[in-house]
Design an enzyme around this catalytic site. Structure first.
Site, PDB file in Angstrom:
ATOM      1  N   ARG A  71       0.849  -1.205   0.000  1.00  0.00           N
ATOM      2  CA  ARG A  71       0.000   0.000   0.000  1.00  0.00           C
ATOM      3  C   ARG A  71       0.877   1.245   0.000  1.00  0.00           C
ATOM      4  O   ARG A  71       0.620   2.223  -0.701  1.00  0.00           O
ATOM      5  CB  ARG A  71      -0.939  -0.001   1.222  1.00  0.00           C
ATOM      6  CG  ARG A  71      -2.039  -1.049   1.144  1.00  0.00           C
ATOM      7  CD  ARG A  71      -3.113  -0.812   2.201  1.00  0.00           C
ATOM      8  NE  ARG A  71      -2.623  -0.868   3.569  1.00  0.00           N
ATOM      9  CZ  ARG A  71      -2.444  -1.978   4.267  1.00  0.00           C
ATOM     10  NH1 ARG A  71      -2.736  -3.151   3.735  1.00  0.00           N
ATOM     11  NH2 ARG A  71      -1.979  -1.930   5.501  1.00  0.00           N
TER      12      ARG A  71
ATOM     13  N   GLU B 233     -19.832  14.059   0.504  1.00  0.00           N
ATOM     14  CA  GLU B 233     -19.969  13.004  -0.518  1.00  0.00           C
ATOM     15  C   GLU B 233     -21.176  12.107  -0.232  1.00  0.00           C
ATOM     16  O   GLU B 233     -21.062  11.112   0.474  1.00  0.00           O
ATOM     17  CB  GLU B 233     -18.695  12.151  -0.612  1.00  0.00           C
ATOM     18  CG  GLU B 233     -18.803  11.088  -1.705  1.00  0.00           C
ATOM     19  CD  GLU B 233     -17.556  10.227  -1.868  1.00  0.00           C
ATOM     20  OE1 GLU B 233     -16.605  10.365  -1.080  1.00  0.00           O
ATOM     21  OE2 GLU B 233     -17.552   9.399  -2.790  1.00  0.00           O
TER      22      GLU B 233
ATOM     23  N   LYS C  75     -19.487  16.384  -3.519  1.00  0.00           N
ATOM     24  CA  LYS C  75     -18.964  15.272  -4.346  1.00  0.00           C
ATOM     25  C   LYS C  75     -20.085  14.266  -4.573  1.00  0.00           C
ATOM     26  O   LYS C  75     -20.267  13.330  -3.796  1.00  0.00           O
ATOM     27  CB  LYS C  75     -17.771  14.631  -3.624  1.00  0.00           C
ATOM     28  CG  LYS C  75     -17.220  13.396  -4.302  1.00  0.00           C
ATOM     29  CD  LYS C  75     -15.840  13.020  -3.777  1.00  0.00           C
ATOM     30  CE  LYS C  75     -15.402  11.665  -4.294  1.00  0.00           C
ATOM     31  NZ  LYS C  75     -13.980  11.402  -4.109  1.00  0.00           N
TER      32      LYS C  75
HETATM   33  P1  13P Z   1     -14.381   6.349  -6.966  1.00  0.00           P
HETATM   34  O1  13P Z   1     -14.101   7.463  -7.939  1.00  0.00           O
HETATM   35  O2  13P Z   1     -13.602   5.097  -7.246  1.00  0.00           O
HETATM   36  O3  13P Z   1     -15.853   6.125  -6.774  1.00  0.00           O
HETATM   37  O4  13P Z   1     -13.807   6.823  -5.581  1.00  0.00           O
HETATM   38  C1  13P Z   1     -14.075   8.109  -5.143  1.00  0.00           C
HETATM   39  C2  13P Z   1     -14.146   8.155  -3.692  1.00  0.00           C
HETATM   40  O5  13P Z   1     -13.528   8.983  -3.079  1.00  0.00           O
HETATM   41  C3  13P Z   1     -15.019   7.170  -3.007  1.00  0.00           C
HETATM   42  O6  13P Z   1     -15.265   7.608  -1.715  1.00  0.00           O
END
Ligand code: 13P
Length: 344
Positions: free
Chosen positions: A51, A183, A225
């Site tokens: 990682r 988000e 987001k």
């Molecule tokens: P993805 O663009 O792969 O959906 O990931 C964005 C993200 O921050 C998920 O929390």
């Protein structure tokens, strides 16, 4: 106990820098579990060393700042250093990238609501945030998740619980001097129609903004987001690029207050090409309520991850693949992306 005053000037400066013209965010904040799951798909060992190597590869990609304004890190990564001893947040800053940090502790089963989750992490959050600021973070991220089906989900209970948590998180971030990325992700999994996704996304965003206002969040200093509005990944009727762009813009126009300085989409399981094409179609200028950009994880990191496959010898090729996707999305923000860019 008196509440500290929000430093609005610093917060709005950060928010505008995040959506600087032609730039978006690289989300590299997968939890340990999610990162290991992505590694398993590319036959990479699920170790802390791997990682670390992957995150160092991403952060040291030459020229990333030409298309990327900032990176979202996770607790493990923000405390790590490169092989030469340079802390990762410093490495990012020296490369011209703003540092962000995912602060939620994940989506957990929502009691009494099978198939739904509520995102946790509010306990002790006020105490955790200053340590991230001290490490160089300028913004934070919290993801609420909404499963969608053709009948029952998401329930009001799930929408209310997650919208409330997002708003409480956002208020704490602003108090600590961090721009909160809000988000709310309506999942793309499943066979649902585009119309159903439109309806659910609109209802989620409406509740989220009601809660943000109720909790005293300054809308000029948040970044939204959201998911793009599209038919589910298992829906037999695939949405066209124009359908997704139109439905997404209509949904945002109906729900996002004009004070919000930027919207940065998640990719949510779309391919890189699909995400770039749809983002491009949303950039015909007039219809967006504010700057629209990207905050992609998978749609930027793939296929770079498969190319790397955990091998030092593939580092350069993987960085080139990451830069290719970053350039495609940069072009999409200018309305200049075309599928022809994908041909080597
Ligand atoms: P993805 O663009 O792969 O959906 O990931 C964005 C993200 O921050 C998920 O929390």
């Amino acid at each position: 106990m008196g509440r500290r005053r929000v430093n609005l000037r610093l917060l709005t400066e950060t928010a505008h820098a995040m959506v600087a013209p032609g730039k978006g965010l690289l989300a590299m904040d997968e939890s340990i579990g999610t990162c290991n799951k992505r590694f398993a798909g590319a036959w990479i060992a699920p170790t802390v060393e791997m990682r670390h190597a992957w995150r160092e590869l991403l952060l040291t990609t030459p020229g990333l700042d030409t298309c990327i304004s900032g990176v979202i890190l996770v607790d493990e990564t923000i405390r790590q250093s490169a092989a030469d001893g340079m802390p990762f947040p410093r490495l990012a800053q020296d490369a011209g990238l703003l540092v962000g940090i995912k602060v939620d502790t994940g989506a957990k089963a929502l009691a009494a609501h099978p198939g739904e989750t509520v995102t946790e992490g509010l306990d002790g959050l006020r105490e955790r945030l200053p340590s991230y600021v001290a490490l160089g973070a300028r913004f934070a991220k919290w993801r609420g998740v909404f499963a969608l089906d053709d009948a029952r989900l998401p329930t009001r209970a799930c929408i209310c619980a997650n919208a409330h948590a997002l708003a409480r998180y956002a208020a704490l971030c602003q108090e600590a001097g961090l721009v909160p990325i809000i988000e709310p992700e309506v999942l793309m999994d499943g066979p649902h129609s585009l119309a159903r996704c439109h309806e659910a996304t609109e209802s989620v965003l409406r509740s989220v903004f009601q809660q943000l206002v109720l909790q005293g969040v300054v809308l000029e200093a948040v970044i939204l987001k959201p998911n793009m509005v599209s038919a589910g990944l298992a829906c037999p009727a695939r949405s066209t690029v124009a359908e997704v762009a139109d439905a997404t813009l209509q949904c945002l126009q109906r729900t996002v207050p004009a004070a919000v300085p930027g919207i940065m989409f998640l990719s949510g399981g779309q391919s890189g090409e699909e995400a770039s094409g749809r983002l491009n179609a949303m950039h015909d200028g007039a219809r967006s309520p504010c700057p629209l950009s990207f905050s992609f994880g998978r749609a930027l990191q793939h296929p770079a991850l498969d190319i790397w496959a955990g091998q030092a010898a593939n580092r350069h090729a993987a960085q080139q693949a990451l830069m290719h996707r970053a350039r495609c999305n940069h072009a999409a923000l200018l309305g200049a992306y075309s599928p022809a860019m994908e041909v080597a």
